[in-house]
Scaffold this active site. Sequence first.
Site, short mmCIF file in Angstrom:
data_model
loop_
_atom_site.label_atom_id
_atom_site.label_comp_id
_atom_site.label_asym_id
_atom_site.label_seq_id
_atom_site.Cartn_x
_atom_site.Cartn_y
_atom_site.Cartn_z
N ASP A 3 0.88 -1.16 0.00
CA ASP A 3 0.00 0.00 0.00
C ASP A 3 0.92 1.22 0.00
OD1 ASP A 3 -2.09 1.76 0.07
OD2 ASP A 3 -3.11 0.83 1.77
C1 BGC Z 1 -4.98 3.31 0.24
C2 BGC Z 1 -5.12 2.30 -0.88
C3 BGC Z 1 -4.99 2.99 -2.21
C4 BGC Z 1 -3.64 3.71 -2.26
C5 BGC Z 1 -3.39 4.42 -3.56
C6 BGC Z 1 -3.75 4.19 0.09
O1 BGC Z 1 -3.82 5.28 0.95
O2 BGC Z 1 -4.94 2.64 1.47
O3 BGC Z 1 -6.35 1.63 -0.80
O4 BGC Z 1 -5.12 2.07 -3.26
O5 BGC Z 1 -3.62 4.68 -1.22
O6 BGC Z 1 -4.20 5.50 -3.72
#
Ligand code: BGC
Length: 714
Positions: free
Chosen positions: A291
């Site tokens: 993530d």
């Molecule tokens: C989130 C993810 C997301 C990623 C990219 C993170 O803050 O937890 O779910 O895909 O950002 O935007």
Amino acid sequence: MLRRFTLVLVTVLTALTGMGARTAFAKMTPEEVLALMTLEDKVNLVVGTLRDYVYWPEPAPGMPVRSQGPVEDSRGATAFTSGDVEGAAGETYAIERLGIPSIVLADGPAGVRIDATRADDEMTYYCTAFPNATLLAATWDTDMVNNVGAAVGSEAQSYGVDILLAPGINIIRNPLGGRNFEYYSEDPFLAGKMGASFIRGVQSNGVGATVKHFVANNQETTRNGIDVVVSQRALRDIYLEPFRIAVTEGKPMAVMTAYNKVNGTVMPENRFLLTEILRDEWGFDGFVMTDWWAEGSGDKQIAAGNDMLMPGTWRQYDEIMKAIEVGSLDIEKLDQSVLNILRAIKNTPTGAGRRHDNKPDLESHATLARQVATQGMVLLKNNDKTLPLENRQKVALFGNGSYDTFIGGTGSSKVNNKYKVNIAEGLESAGKILDPSLSQFYTKHISDYKADKPADDMWNTAVTPEAAISQEEIIRAANNNDVAIITIARMAGESADRTLTEGDWFLSDAERQNLVNITSAFHELGKPVVVLLNMGSIVDMTDWNDLPDAILHIWLPGQEAGHAVADVLSGKVNPSGRLPFTIARRYQDYGSANEFPHSENPATVYYTDDIFVGYRHFYHNKIAPLYKFGHGLSYTVFHISIIRDRDETDPDMIVVDVTNTGDRNGAFTFLSFEDNELRDNPTKQVYAPYELIGFGKTKVLSPGETQRLRVKIR
Ligand code: BGC
């Protein structure tokens, strides 16, 4: 052998010089590409491209100090801007020499998230805001969810996005979870099946899907690094199970690891879960990404089987380089990650050389968004056939959410859609006559509140506090209208959990007071009151559940919200949604109530509820919920006869006849549970009394019509 190798090399070199690197890449196997890569190429490929944004966190002792702050990266892309698809979440590193293209990754679960406008560009890049994932699960219709996935995937493809960062399939463990709205259910089987259907839909366009957040990411408080302490049984049966189903049946191109730790190890470094379970046991053959800005060190993440580090920092690059140099990370591990990524890249639209036209079919996707929204709304209560509203034309419409409807949550799942249809607009376009004085009051109340607030963005949606309506106004409205509709709305989003406070879990004073006064004034005149719940999860209902005549959970229904609500309220569509989670009588009745969000210090959350999550807990501990898992009413009546229960000839199938014995058209959702009390249990293992093992949905049946459903059991 030697001859063959020479031949391959000659072919490759010819390819690179003669046909152009890009064509050569398309023709080479990932192994052949790998053979031509330098160590720098390999490390570049596993670390995303936003690394100039900031050297984050601080450089470790002995590490080089690189540039700080948001500056342009080597290809001129500024932070949080992916190549030529602005507003996408990230991209991979292009290696021009070898023809390895950069691929674009964009969120998310309710539609593609990219910027709608671009500097010096007259075109717009709007995407369709579909309903939230919990609504999708409440349809219990895997074909419908597949269609939504296919529509989202096709928008991604049209806009040049290669990998969609969805679906999110974490378990809804507690009703206050900030990202519950992005997830499907408290039940692993339902969440897994929905996830697999969404993935198949997305990938039918050649775009990759990413199942996230692996695993046990069930709270937002201290999400970076909170340690989830969970038994192996609960981990397997509850938290891993949706991922197992989604990975083995949906075959996603990617998996995104969660921010949290599981039993002491941060997920991107969790070799046991990433390598032994995900790859070795389940046979996952895509690639794993972190993530965004997840904790952990680059080398340990690669060693654990987390192939790509997103959105990429120089720190990770340096850590991997150093670990290879000193021998603490085997080059074979890095090579394996590179191969996993190369294989995926070759299968993406960009990798396969497909062009995109920036012309998604927004019109037909809006129709689908409306249709699916109607299918997932759940009729919780409907005394004396209050709904549908057929002959009640004059509507006293209360609540901010009626005029400024929440269509999705905040954070990375927020879609940049072109428009939204509020409930008021939807009802009006369905021919209802709204009380003009209330419309005027609410419109002004909302715009006054928003006047000095910043415009809504990814992280913020202005939430206008509910106004207490005077007794005179309520009596006037009761005299002048046929029905009252009150919308209770809640916003939630990434990075914060909801709270056990008035105005969030509990109604605010104004909300409670309005509800009491409106129901008493309307009931006095024999006129009904309908409550709409406009939220991704739920609020305390026990306090007021008895007051209104009908309650419809409309969730966060996407950009066509108002039309979909009108379709259901008017009876054009008969509700067939069912709850994908349990609604308790009191917050304390939830199995996780005492261990949510987490124990303060150290940042650890003990999953003492073990396997007893959601309805498993309510049945096991014999606690009566207010609305049970799977609850959902219809405007018609169905009769179910079991034609064949599971038997020895076909242990995986139940056959039922569903007959519409009422007087309106309607579809029926059938759920099948395992009764564990009847289970052969020599070891006296404690099981949840019931477990969902199958479900199926009929088509819309007309009165008197019967459909034979064949329900596949897990
Ligand atoms: C989130 C993810 C997301 C990623 C990219 C993170 O803050 O937890 O779910 O895909 O950002 O935007």
